[in-house]
Scaffold this active site. Structure first.
Site, PDB file in Angstrom:
ATOM      1  N   GLY A  60       1.016  -1.097  -0.020  1.00  0.00           N
ATOM      2  CA  GLY A  60      -0.027  -0.130  -0.127  1.00  0.00           C
ATOM      3  C   GLY A  60       0.937   1.235  -0.126  1.00  0.00           C
ATOM      4  O   GLY A  60       2.083   1.270   0.490  1.00  0.00           O
ATOM      5  N   SER A  61       0.240   2.134  -0.710  1.00  0.00           N
ATOM      6  CA  SER A  61       1.118   3.452  -0.654  1.00  0.00           C
ATOM      7  C   SER A  61       0.884   4.035   0.881  1.00  0.00           C
ATOM      8  O   SER A  61       0.103   3.808   1.509  1.00  0.00           O
ATOM      9  CB  SER A  61       0.437   4.559  -1.548  1.00  0.00           C
ATOM     10  OG  SER A  61       1.022   3.878  -2.924  1.00  0.00           O
ATOM     11  N   GLY A  62       1.582   5.040   1.159  1.00  0.00           N
ATOM     12  CA  GLY A  62       1.408   6.049   2.434  1.00  0.00           C
ATOM     13  C   GLY A  62       2.644   5.619   3.454  1.00  0.00           C
ATOM     14  O   GLY A  62       2.651   6.157   4.473  1.00  0.00           O
ATOM     15  N   HIS A  63       3.647   4.555   2.871  1.00  0.00           N
ATOM     16  CA  HIS A  63       4.652   4.418   3.677  1.00  0.00           C
ATOM     17  C   HIS A  63       6.081   5.106   3.113  1.00  0.00           C
ATOM     18  O   HIS A  63       7.098   4.359   3.451  1.00  0.00           O
ATOM     19  CB  HIS A  63       4.772   2.744   3.566  1.00  0.00           C
ATOM     20  CG  HIS A  63       3.492   2.090   4.231  1.00  0.00           C
ATOM     21  ND1 HIS A  63       3.024   2.413   5.501  1.00  0.00           N
ATOM     22  CD2 HIS A  63       2.639   1.234   3.643  1.00  0.00           C
ATOM     23  CE1 HIS A  63       1.833   1.759   5.692  1.00  0.00           C
ATOM     24  NE2 HIS A  63       1.653   0.974   4.613  1.00  0.00           N
TER      25      HIS A  63
ATOM     26  N   LYS B 102       5.526  -7.951   2.534  1.00  0.00           N
ATOM     27  CA  LYS B 102       5.257  -7.726   3.989  1.00  0.00           C
ATOM     28  C   LYS B 102       3.742  -8.371   4.253  1.00  0.00           C
ATOM     29  O   LYS B 102       2.914  -8.609   3.485  1.00  0.00           O
ATOM     30  CB  LYS B 102       4.936  -6.206   4.181  1.00  0.00           C
ATOM     31  CG  LYS B 102       5.998  -5.292   3.767  1.00  0.00           C
ATOM     32  CD  LYS B 102       6.088  -4.073   4.448  1.00  0.00           C
ATOM     33  CE  LYS B 102       4.748  -3.020   3.939  1.00  0.00           C
ATOM     34  NZ  LYS B 102       4.586  -2.845   2.504  1.00  0.00           N
TER      35      LYS B 102
ATOM     36  N   ASP C 124      -1.577  -8.392   0.363  1.00  0.00           N
ATOM     37  CA  ASP C 124      -0.287  -8.237   0.013  1.00  0.00           C
ATOM     38  C   ASP C 124      -0.063  -9.849  -0.257  1.00  0.00           C
ATOM     39  O   ASP C 124       0.539 -10.154  -1.245  1.00  0.00           O
ATOM     40  CB  ASP C 124       0.830  -7.795   0.820  1.00  0.00           C
ATOM     41  CG  ASP C 124       0.640  -6.303   0.998  1.00  0.00           C
ATOM     42  OD1 ASP C 124      -0.244  -5.954   1.458  1.00  0.00           O
ATOM     43  OD2 ASP C 124       1.579  -5.554   0.534  1.00  0.00           O
TER      44      ASP C 124
ATOM     45  N   HIS D  48      -0.367   1.183   9.743  1.00  0.00           N
ATOM     46  CA  HIS D  48      -1.398   1.617   9.300  1.00  0.00           C
ATOM     47  C   HIS D  48      -2.275   2.345  10.757  1.00  0.00           C
ATOM     48  O   HIS D  48      -3.571   2.660  10.105  1.00  0.00           O
ATOM     49  CB  HIS D  48      -2.426   0.637   8.861  1.00  0.00           C
ATOM     50  CG  HIS D  48      -1.540  -0.084   7.581  1.00  0.00           C
ATOM     51  ND1 HIS D  48      -1.075  -1.177   7.816  1.00  0.00           N
ATOM     52  CD2 HIS D  48      -1.488  -0.122   6.523  1.00  0.00           C
ATOM     53  CE1 HIS D  48      -0.425  -1.663   6.783  1.00  0.00           C
ATOM     54  NE2 HIS D  48      -0.676  -1.026   5.792  1.00  0.00           N
TER      55      HIS D  48
END
Lengths: 328, 328
Positions: B51-54, B102, B107, B216
């Site tokens: 996921g994006s945001g990391h 991860k 995922d 998250h």
């Protein structure tokens, strides 16, 4: 905040920096960060410093190809002349020292005094003032324009000239050229919290932004209801271009103030690049990240630096510091 | 937030990343970030994503010595198998591809499916699962332990082995060794805000912290009144050491979640180093910064990775990516 007590924040950070960067000499007691191999024979040494809270500026820019030393003050407070003199004495090889000074009243006074004291000790000192922020003249901490993101370009490019062994007059002239060719504009989307205060240092309601904010949260030009990333890019780029009409390509710094996610910074960079293309500005290099921060402020700034072939060559030259690193 | 509209955040960021990093190939439409010289003849290619945001994870780790490609999903949402297959096809030189995954349910499922599809296309695929977070087993997005900061160690060290031309079985074995030797623990001091929601994704009152938080914002072990940096370091390091008893020196990652100033992160690192010394743990290398973030979450995590001489050599090997860069 992730701290012990406000009184030890800077000393605690320097201890942690020493542990993370064995390639630097960190004098925690005297608050000076020095490249380990200083003084480097025959080479001019750049020394900078300023209030803490803007990391990685300046300590993260110490190393081969950039600063020889940095002096961190208390949070948002100028370092004292003693730190600067100590730094100059530690890094001077006999080729002289260039002080890179952001235009805040305390910094200017203290670097002036330090220059006199260092010269009394037989160190040749030159100074360059960075005053790149077009948002306001005269502000909470400043007479004249504030020094912000342009500092990174001055330190990198003049640092490369020093690393090549250019003499002090030449390094100083290059630093002045870069300072004169750099302009910035910042936007806050949320306030920052200093350790001493423990609560936001200014009041910025959710859903509003401050156009032209300074790196300590000083007021800017205008408070507005929230804008899109594209609208903010237009406001920031146009504010800079009103003051700088680049004939040559520019270096672009899209800088995060601290709490804005890298995901959003990259998106903002896309909009900045779109606006620059629409305005007919040629872009030579782009740097995106948190480089000149304001603790946990949300927001971003745009800095443009007009470069000729020589400045671009020096920008591309190798550098090895905690925060900027390439080519070596 | 510094965005246009929530729907275009990831595409906007990829466009901005492409402009900032001409040394990468960014396929905005298909959402794949690829090192420009891929496929590299004779060499195994590492592919990761999530996921994006990391950010900078994973796109900021693409380049020589680390990932060959990364697949960003929507914010906090797994990428889809099609992205992963496309990435694998773009980077496979015939020497095979290693998926670094991860441990989040989406995922894992999507990389499994992608591995089957890629193998149908004649690409040899191996996988390594990163599940380093000791805070909880089973969480909002996970069965078993969550994958967090250890991912950086897996991608760097296995990436170095791939860069040296080691065969797929060996690169996979090294990745497994690193994953097995890495443990993390995170702490949140403030919640994060996703673009889609536009307000904090969980409720963490001022003056409280969440021990063991996920990347998250998933709940951790315990909510507590605010602790000092030193107390948080003790809690995080001890949680890791309860699960990992290092006989060899460790790599230490002191990672910012996004909104915690670098000044505070360095101070926290000082406390982490103090606790490690008190516990008798030898430290080989230290990395401090925002590497595996959670948008604008305030807080930090500690990851330890026990290394032998070979893993340390691979850690020190040259790397050239947007976020990690040394030796070349």
């Amino acid at each position: 905040m992730l701290i012990n007590v406000p009184e030890t924040v800077v000393a605690d950070a320097l201890r942690g920096m020493a542990a993370a960067h064995p390639e630097l000499t960190v004098d925690v007691e005297n608050r000076v960060i020095i490249r380990r191999d200083a003084p480097v024979p025959g080479k001019v040494a750049l020394v900078s410093g300023g209030g803490s809270g803007h990391e990685p500026l300046h300590g993260g820019f110490v190393g081969p190809g950039m600063l020889a030393a940095a002096c961190p003050g208390e949070v948002f407070t100028s370092p004292v002349p003693d730190q600067m003199v100590r730094a100059a004495a530690a890094v001077d090889s006999g080729a002289g020292v260039l002080f890179v000074v952001k235009n805040y009243t305390g910094d200017v006074l203290n670097f002036d005094m330090a220059a006199e004291l260092a010269e009394d000790e037989g160190i040749q000192v030159a100074k360059v003032l960075v005053e790149d922020d077009v948002a306001v003249t005269d502000s909470l901490y400043t007479a004249g324009r504030r020094g912000t993101g342009g500092t990174l370009f001055v330190e990198k490019i003049a640092g490369a000239a020093a690393e090549e062994g250019q003499p002090l007059e030449r390094v100083e002239a290059i630093a002045r050229q870069v300072a004169g060719a750099s302009r910035s504009f910042g936007v806050a989307l949320g306030a920052c919290t200093t350790p001493a205060k423990g609560s936001p240092t200014f009041d910025l309601p959710a859903g509003e932004l401050e156009l032209g904010v300074g790196i300590h949260g000083e007021p800017g030009r205008e408070r507005r209801p929230m804008m899109t990333s594209g609208e903010i890019a237009e406001a920031a780029v146009d504010a800079v271009l009103t003051d700088l009409e680049p004939r040559n390509p520019v270096l672009v710094l899209v800088n995060g103030m601290g709490a804005t996610p890298l995901l959003e910074l990259y998106g903002f960079n896309g909009e900045v690049q779109r606006v620059l293309a629409e305005r007919g500005v040629a872009v030579a290099r782009v740097l995106v990240g948190n480089y000149v921060t304001s603790l946990d402020m949300a927001g971003a700034s745009v800095t443009l630096c007009q470069v000729d072939e020589e400045l671009l060559r020096l920008w591309d030259a190798p550098v090895r510091t905690p925060a900027l690193r390439w080519g070596m």
